[in-house]
Design a protein around this motif. Structure first.
Motif, PDB file in Angstrom:
ATOM      1  N   ARG A 143       0.287   5.840  -7.144  1.00  0.00           N
ATOM      2  CA  ARG A 143      -1.031   6.443  -7.346  1.00  0.00           C
ATOM      3  C   ARG A 143      -0.937   7.961  -7.418  1.00  0.00           C
ATOM      4  NH1 ARG A 143      -5.611   8.361  -4.734  1.00  0.00           N
ATOM      5  NH2 ARG A 143      -7.578   7.457  -5.455  1.00  0.00           N
ATOM      6  N   THR A 178       0.835  -1.200   0.000  1.00  0.00           N
ATOM      7  CA  THR A 178       0.000   0.000   0.000  1.00  0.00           C
ATOM      8  C   THR A 178       0.870   1.250   0.000  1.00  0.00           C
ATOM      9  OG1 THR A 178      -1.782  -1.145   1.175  1.00  0.00           O
ATOM     10  CG2 THR A 178      -1.793   1.254   1.261  1.00  0.00           C
ATOM     11  N   CYS A 221      -4.853  -1.515  -7.443  1.00  0.00           N
ATOM     12  CA  CYS A 221      -4.964  -0.090  -7.754  1.00  0.00           C
ATOM     13  C   CYS A 221      -5.107   0.016  -9.275  1.00  0.00           C
ATOM     14  CB  CYS A 221      -3.732   0.671  -7.278  1.00  0.00           C
ATOM     15  SG  CYS A 221      -3.800   2.446  -7.599  1.00  0.00           S
ATOM     16  N   PHE A 258       2.285   1.548  -3.517  1.00  0.00           N
ATOM     17  CA  PHE A 258       1.176   1.863  -4.428  1.00  0.00           C
ATOM     18  C   PHE A 258       0.728   3.317  -4.269  1.00  0.00           C
ATOM     19  CE2 PHE A 258      -0.953  -2.472  -5.577  1.00  0.00           C
ATOM     20  CZ  PHE A 258       0.255  -2.923  -6.085  1.00  0.00           C
ATOM     21  N   ASN A 259       0.777   3.836  -3.044  1.00  0.00           N
ATOM     22  CA  ASN A 259       0.384   5.231  -2.831  1.00  0.00           C
ATOM     23  C   ASN A 259       1.314   6.181  -3.566  1.00  0.00           C
ATOM     24  OD1 ASN A 259      -1.981   5.954  -1.241  1.00  0.00           O
ATOM     25  ND2 ASN A 259      -1.102   4.659   0.351  1.00  0.00           N
ATOM     26  N   SER A 283      -8.402   4.377  -8.927  1.00  0.00           N
ATOM     27  CA  SER A 283      -9.132   3.740  -7.834  1.00  0.00           C
ATOM     28  C   SER A 283      -8.448   3.979  -6.494  1.00  0.00           C
ATOM     29  CB  SER A 283      -9.212   2.226  -8.073  1.00  0.00           C
ATOM     30  OG  SER A 283      -7.979   1.613  -7.751  1.00  0.00           O
ATOM     31  N   ILE A 336      -6.725   2.306  -3.147  1.00  0.00           N
ATOM     32  CA  ILE A 336      -5.918   1.094  -2.977  1.00  0.00           C
ATOM     33  C   ILE A 336      -6.710   0.209  -2.019  1.00  0.00           C
ATOM     34  CG2 ILE A 336      -3.733   0.138  -2.169  1.00  0.00           C
ATOM     35  CD1 ILE A 336      -2.567   2.990  -2.845  1.00  0.00           C
TER      36      ILE A 336
END
Length: 320
Positions: A168, A161, A189, A164-165, A176, A178
């Protein structure tokens, strides 16, 4: 072969060999589906089924607040103390210890806890996205729970996460949250081009309306999946619809490849965690596979990507 890594592993990217926790993984997937179906029953529909997902927390996974009329319910998996907590805005709470037990027993305890809280919920008691599904109240097959490997899985979700952040944040188009889809127990994501997509042909184990809503628009989607018997955990990235030339695109890092049977690029988790810089290896995978999708599908990248990110890619600190 048994794992040689110590049983207690608090490192950011712990080992997660499927052979060590396959039965626990299968049981946890179905337990998560029970909790996820409660969220499905209580939350109003949202596009791409975003109303049903679970979210990593500093202790496990959560439904986040759910509404039953004016009452508020939240359910949390605590993978530190290994307990499922159901609580309401009135301060009422029920706990279900997480330990080896059948799915049927877990299901009965969760339903009873909801009744005791005054928030009864009816769900369709059959798992999805699994081979030969057994109704929850009849499933005495899945009953394993290894707290050490559940904790390792959760720690990987948290670290994924985090990365991914970062990924993102580099996108200003529709993207989307996560979130964890409990059907396959994968953290995902998804970036959108903004253009509509052809009707999806469907996925075995899911109603057509679910997949057609999920893929109503062009996507480049990435995620982490903990694997299954015979398949080790991996990061994935795919595009829908799949553009011509996408599978042949050059991506990074070197351990990444296109898996024809799955129709997506994969990066084995173990290769990532063993790399000199796991976070950078994962970001390389996320960025290069997205670029492969966006380039071959002719997305308007100038309009969709963060100006600060585009500037850094071009080697300048200037922000448009």
């Amino acid at each position: 072969m048994a794992s040689t890594e110590p049983r207690t592993s608090n490192e950011a990217w712990p080992a997660l060999p499927q052979s060590e926790w396959s039965e626990t993984c299968a049981t946890l997937q179905i337990w998560a589906q029970i909790v996820g179906k409660i969220r499905l029953a209580l939350m109003p529909p949202a596009n791409h089924t975003w109303n049903v997902t679970l979210y990593p927390t500093v202790r496990g996974l959560t439904t986040s607040p759910m509404w039953q009329g004016t009452r508020i319910l939240q359910i949390d998996f605590d993978f530190i103390d290994h307990v499922l907590t159901l609580q309401t805005d009135k301060g009422d709470r029920q706990d279900v210890p997480l330990r080896p037990m059948t799915v049927a027993a877990f299901y009965q305890k969760v339903i009873a806890a909801l009744e005791d809280l005054g928030t009864p919920v009816r769900i369709w008691p059959v798992p999805v996205e699994v081979a030969e599904p057994i109704p929850f109240d009849e499933d005495v097959t899945h009953k394993a729970y290894d707290p050490e490997y559940v904790e390792r899985f959760w720690r990987i979700l948290l670290q994924t996460t985090r990365v991914f952040n970062t990924f993102r944040s580099r996108y200003i188009g529709k993207v989307s949250p996560i979130h964890l889809f409990w059907g396959a127990l994968d953290l995902a994501c998804t970036r959108f081009s903004g253009r509509s997509a052809p009707e999806h042909p469907g996925v075995v184990g899911l109603p057509d309306h679910v997949t057609r809503d999920a893929y109503s628009h062009e996507v480049s989607s990435c995620g982490f999946w903990p694997g299954a018997p015979g398949m080790e955990p991996l990061f994935y990235s795919y595009a829908y619809p799949q553009p011509e030339g996408f599978p042949e695109s050059a991506v990074q890092p070197a351990a990444a490849s296109f898996e024809k049977a799955l129709g997506e690029f994969i990066l084995p988790y173990e290769d990532m965690r063993q790399s000199a810089d796991p976070e950078e290896a994962l970001l390389q995978f996320l960025e290069s596979t997205y670029e492969a999708a966006a380039t071959t599908a002719h997305w308007d990248r100038q309009a969709l990507e963060s100006p600060s990110w585009l500037s850094s890619v071009k080697g300048t600190s200037e922000v448009a």
